[in-house]
Motif scaffolding. Structure first.
Motif, PDB file in Angstrom:
ATOM      1  N   ASP A   1      38.514  39.906  41.240  1.00 49.31           N
ATOM      2  CA  ASP A   1      37.644  39.844  40.062  1.00 49.31           C
ATOM      3  C   ASP A   1      36.190  40.083  40.431  1.00 49.31           C
ATOM      4  N   THR A   2      35.760  39.556  41.556  1.00 51.45           N
ATOM      5  CA  THR A   2      34.381  39.746  41.996  1.00 51.45           C
ATOM      6  C   THR A   2      34.140  41.206  42.388  1.00 51.45           C
ATOM      7  N   ILE A   3      35.008  41.741  43.206  1.00 47.31           N
ATOM      8  CA  ILE A   3      34.837  43.122  43.664  1.00 47.31           C
ATOM      9  C   ILE A   3      34.898  44.098  42.489  1.00 47.31           C
ATOM     10  N   GLU A   4      35.821  43.852  41.573  1.00 50.03           N
ATOM     11  CA  GLU A   4      36.004  44.772  40.446  1.00 50.03           C
ATOM     12  C   GLU A   4      35.102  44.436  39.253  1.00 50.03           C
ATOM     13  N   ASP A   5      34.164  43.514  39.427  1.00 45.47           N
ATOM     14  CA  ASP A   5      33.180  43.189  38.388  1.00 45.47           C
ATOM     15  C   ASP A   5      33.805  42.694  37.085  1.00 45.47           C
ATOM     16  N   LYS A   6      34.863  41.894  37.181  1.00 45.66           N
ATOM     17  CA  LYS A   6      35.562  41.431  35.987  1.00 45.66           C
ATOM     18  C   LYS A   6      34.623  40.731  35.008  1.00 45.66           C
ATOM     19  N   ASN A   7      33.772  39.835  35.499  1.00 50.04           N
ATOM     20  CA  ASN A   7      32.882  39.099  34.597  1.00 50.04           C
ATOM     21  C   ASN A   7      31.910  40.023  33.874  1.00 50.04           C
ATOM     22  N   ILE A   8      31.409  41.023  34.577  1.00 53.01           N
ATOM     23  CA  ILE A   8      30.483  41.967  33.951  1.00 53.01           C
ATOM     24  C   ILE A   8      31.218  42.765  32.872  1.00 53.01           C
ATOM     25  N   TYR A   9      32.423  43.229  33.179  1.00 52.06           N
ATOM     26  CA  TYR A   9      33.181  43.987  32.187  1.00 52.06           C
ATOM     27  C   TYR A   9      33.558  43.117  30.985  1.00 52.06           C
ATOM     28  N   ASP A  10      33.861  41.824  31.236  1.00 51.36           N
ATOM     29  CA  ASP A  10      34.143  40.912  30.121  1.00 51.36           C
ATOM     30  C   ASP A  10      32.932  40.784  29.203  1.00 51.36           C
ATOM     31  N   GLU A  11      31.747  40.661  29.803  1.00 51.60           N
ATOM     32  CA  GLU A  11      30.523  40.565  28.999  1.00 51.60           C
ATOM     33  C   GLU A  11      30.266  41.864  28.231  1.00 51.60           C
ATOM     34  N   LEU A  12      30.526  42.991  28.858  1.00 50.24           N
ATOM     35  CA  LEU A  12      30.351  44.270  28.171  1.00 50.24           C
ATOM     36  C   LEU A  12      31.311  44.401  26.992  1.00 50.24           C
TER      37      LEU A  12
ATOM     38  N   GLU B   1      25.827  38.358  46.279  1.00 44.30           N
ATOM     39  CA  GLU B   1      26.908  37.658  45.594  1.00 44.30           C
ATOM     40  C   GLU B   1      27.618  36.731  46.569  1.00 44.30           C
ATOM     41  N   LEU B   2      28.157  35.646  46.006  1.00 46.03           N
ATOM     42  CA  LEU B   2      28.813  34.636  46.835  1.00 46.03           C
ATOM     43  C   LEU B   2      30.183  34.284  46.294  1.00 46.03           C
ATOM     44  N   LEU B   3      31.132  34.110  47.196  1.00 41.74           N
ATOM     45  CA  LEU B   3      32.443  33.568  46.891  1.00 41.74           C
ATOM     46  C   LEU B   3      32.597  32.305  47.723  1.00 41.74           C
ATOM     47  N   GLN B   4      32.875  31.188  47.075  1.00 45.52           N
ATOM     48  CA  GLN B   4      33.026  29.936  47.819  1.00 45.52           C
ATOM     49  C   GLN B   4      34.442  29.808  48.351  1.00 45.52           C
ATOM     50  N   LYS B   5      34.532  29.645  49.674  1.00 42.32           N
ATOM     51  CA  LYS B   5      35.831  29.441  50.317  1.00 42.32           C
ATOM     52  C   LYS B   5      36.267  27.995  50.106  1.00 42.32           C
ATOM     53  N   PRO B   6      37.513  27.723  49.933  1.00 37.62           N
ATOM     54  CA  PRO B   6      38.583  28.697  49.771  1.00 37.62           C
ATOM     55  C   PRO B   6      38.551  29.275  48.352  1.00 37.62           C
ATOM     56  N   PHE B   7      38.908  30.546  48.229  1.00 30.35           N
ATOM     57  CA  PHE B   7      38.987  31.186  46.925  1.00 30.35           C
ATOM     58  C   PHE B   7      40.327  31.905  46.835  1.00 30.35           C
ATOM     59  N   SER B   8      40.748  32.144  45.620  1.00 29.61           N
ATOM     60  CA  SER B   8      42.032  32.824  45.422  1.00 29.61           C
ATOM     61  C   SER B   8      41.843  34.326  45.635  1.00 29.61           C
ATOM     62  N   LEU B   9      42.938  34.991  45.894  1.00 24.16           N
ATOM     63  CA  LEU B   9      42.890  36.444  46.033  1.00 24.16           C
ATOM     64  C   LEU B   9      42.442  37.077  44.713  1.00 24.16           C
ATOM     65  N   GLN B  10      42.822  36.458  43.592  1.00 28.82           N
ATOM     66  CA  GLN B  10      42.393  36.969  42.289  1.00 28.82           C
ATOM     67  C   GLN B  10      40.883  36.855  42.130  1.00 28.82           C
ATOM     68  N   ASP B  11      40.277  35.766  42.643  1.00 28.59           N
ATOM     69  CA  ASP B  11      38.815  35.624  42.582  1.00 28.59           C
ATOM     70  C   ASP B  11      38.133  36.742  43.366  1.00 28.59           C
ATOM     71  N   LEU B  12      38.702  37.095  44.511  1.00 32.49           N
ATOM     72  CA  LEU B  12      38.151  38.190  45.311  1.00 32.49           C
ATOM     73  C   LEU B  12      38.221  39.501  44.530  1.00 32.49           C
TER      74      LEU B  12
END
Length: 165
Positions: free
Chosen positions: A118-129, A105-116
């Motif tokens: 969301d990525t760690i907590e799998d927000k996008n995957i949970y949204d899809e579920l 997985e990749l996070l493009q710098k600069p990124f917001s703390l919320q993006d970090l």
């Protein structure tokens, strides 16, 4: 979730740590790739399984860059979840596929703390579920790993695709 963070910028490392700990995560930090691998190996020796839910690596660090640290971590434990933080996403993606033989997985710098988060907590995957009518809270209560969540979503997508006519 336990998270290992490696970044050579102390201010960023402190911000990431504070935000993640405020969300209830346990964070171990390293200021370069070499220290990161050492911390990982020490924790793995104790647990003999994934000691961290995620390892977040700055791609460009002194002593050992993120790619080399990822190689060593994956040699210890091929199932470890790796997230690269990099300003050079294209280069990082190509290098990781070529050298690690897997997509990370990749996070493009600069990124917001919320993006970090969301990525760690799998927000996008949970949204899809959620869109697939999964009771996400019950799933989270099971405390699944990132790989288990991803595999579950992939299986549901296949089932949904098979039902579409």
């Amino acid at each position: 979730m336990r998270i290992l963070l490696a970044d050579d910028e102390p201010d960023l490392l402190a911000q990431y740590t504070t935000m993640l700990e405020d969300r209830g995560h346990s964070v171990v930090t390293a200021s370069d790739g070499e220290l990161c691998v050492t911390a990982y190996a020490k924790e793995y020796a104790i647990s003999q399984e994934n000691p961290f839910g995620a390892v977040v690596l700055d791609y460009s660090m002194p002593n050992m860059n993120g790619l080399d640290a990822a190689k060593e971590i994956l040699a210890i434990n091929p199932s470890q979840r790796i997230i690269f933080a990099s300003a050079y996403v294209q280069e990082t993606l190509v290098d990781s596929i070529k050298n690690l033989k897997q997509i990370v997985e990749l996070l493009q710098k600069p990124f917001s703390l919320q993006d970090l988060i969301d990525t760690i907590e799998d927000k996008n995957i949970y949204d899809e579920l959620t869109k697939l009518n999964v009771d996400v809270q019950n799933l989270k209560d099971l405390n699944p790993t990132h790989a288990q969540i991803r595999d579950y979503l992939d299986a549901l997508r296949k089932i949904q695709k098979a039902k579409t006519f």
